[in-house]
Design a protein around this motif. Sequence first.
Motif, PDB file in Angstrom:
ATOM      1  N   VAL A  10       0.848  -1.190   0.000  1.00 12.89           N
ATOM      2  CA  VAL A  10       0.000   0.000   0.000  1.00 12.89           C
ATOM      3  C   VAL A  10       0.889   1.248   0.000  1.00 12.89           C
ATOM      4  O   VAL A  10       2.043   1.192   0.430  1.00 12.89           O
ATOM      5  N   PRO A  11       0.340   2.380  -0.434  1.00 16.91           N
ATOM      6  CA  PRO A  11       1.103   3.634  -0.358  1.00 16.91           C
ATOM      7  C   PRO A  11       1.062   4.200   1.068  1.00 16.91           C
ATOM      8  O   PRO A  11       0.221   3.806   1.886  1.00 16.91           O
ATOM      9  N   GLY A  12       1.948   5.127   1.334  1.00 20.90           N
ATOM     10  CA  GLY A  12       1.972   5.769   2.643  1.00 20.90           C
ATOM     11  C   GLY A  12       0.721   6.568   2.953  1.00 20.90           C
ATOM     12  O   GLY A  12       0.460   6.902   4.107  1.00 20.90           O
ATOM     13  N   THR A  13      -0.078   6.847   1.945  1.00 17.50           N
ATOM     14  CA  THR A  13      -1.327   7.588   2.139  1.00 17.50           C
ATOM     15  C   THR A  13      -2.488   6.691   2.563  1.00 17.50           C
ATOM     16  O   THR A  13      -3.574   7.197   2.852  1.00 17.50           O
ATOM     17  N   ASP A  14      -2.268   5.387   2.583  1.00 21.86           N
ATOM     18  CA  ASP A  14      -3.332   4.460   2.975  1.00 21.86           C
ATOM     19  C   ASP A  14      -3.802   4.806   4.397  1.00 21.86           C
ATOM     20  O   ASP A  14      -2.978   4.978   5.298  1.00 21.86           O
ATOM     21  N   PRO A  43       7.865  10.565   0.280  1.00 26.42           N
ATOM     22  CA  PRO A  43       6.790  10.017  -0.562  1.00 26.42           C
ATOM     23  C   PRO A  43       7.166   8.743  -1.326  1.00 26.42           C
ATOM     24  O   PRO A  43       6.281   8.042  -1.814  1.00 26.42           O
ATOM     25  N   ASP A  44       8.461   8.419  -1.416  1.00 27.61           N
ATOM     26  CA  ASP A  44       8.882   7.204  -2.133  1.00 27.61           C
ATOM     27  C   ASP A  44       8.806   5.942  -1.275  1.00 27.61           C
ATOM     28  O   ASP A  44       9.163   4.873  -1.741  1.00 27.61           O
ATOM     29  N   ALA A  46       7.507   2.700   0.175  1.00 27.76           N
ATOM     30  CA  ALA A  46       6.513   1.665  -0.144  1.00 27.76           C
ATOM     31  C   ALA A  46       6.187   0.936   1.147  1.00 27.76           C
ATOM     32  O   ALA A  46       7.083   0.449   1.832  1.00 27.76           O
ATOM     33  N   CYS A  59       2.573  -2.567  10.199  1.00 22.07           N
ATOM     34  CA  CYS A  59       3.070  -2.059   8.929  1.00 22.07           C
ATOM     35  C   CYS A  59       4.579  -1.884   8.999  1.00 22.07           C
ATOM     36  O   CYS A  59       5.169  -1.849  10.076  1.00 22.07           O
ATOM     37  N   GLY A  61       7.638   0.250   6.325  1.00 26.29           N
ATOM     38  CA  GLY A  61       7.924   0.959   5.092  1.00 26.29           C
ATOM     39  C   GLY A  61       9.335   0.687   4.623  1.00 26.29           C
ATOM     40  O   GLY A  61      10.233   0.417   5.430  1.00 26.29           O
ATOM     41  N   GLN A  63      12.107   2.614   2.255  1.00 21.43           N
ATOM     42  CA  GLN A  63      12.476   3.815   1.522  1.00 21.43           C
ATOM     43  C   GLN A  63      13.789   3.584   0.797  1.00 21.43           C
ATOM     44  O   GLN A  63      14.795   3.262   1.430  1.00 21.43           O
TER      45      GLN A  63
END
Length: 148
Positions: A10-14, A43-44, A46, A59, A61, A63
């Motif tokens: 999912v993107p970080g905006t999820d 923003p990069d 994932a 979660c 991420g 980067q």
Amino acid sequence: MIEDLELRAVPGTDPAVQALAAAQQAELAAVYGDDQPQVALHPDIAFTLLLVAGAAVGCVGLQPITPTLGELKRMYVEPASRGWGLSRVLLDAVESQARTAGLTRLRLETGPHQHQALALYTNHGYTPTPPYPPYETETASLCFAKDL
């Protein structure tokens, strides 16, 4: 083994990632207060979302820093879901994702009072490294890295 476990890119905006990241930051603020480094998410990044029976419980991420170096960000499992090995599931997933992306080294930052995280990372082959920007002057930061 936990049944009905799902890993989802999912993107970080999820919204689920946003909620888990906010819970993580609140938990860290309770431990470190104002001594906690505040680093905005790039923003990069994932994200991998961990769901159990459809509920988001963790979660992590990834980067990209350079073509061969990645950094773990916002690794978190909600308190009610700890003790089941879910953090190892997330760590294995993000390392696999990094290898697939061609990364050969991962790094991370954590704090000295996060004893379970320190044990997880060292047991997974991460070794202490000198602090890297922006953590080089942060007293509440410990940095680790692992060659994949």
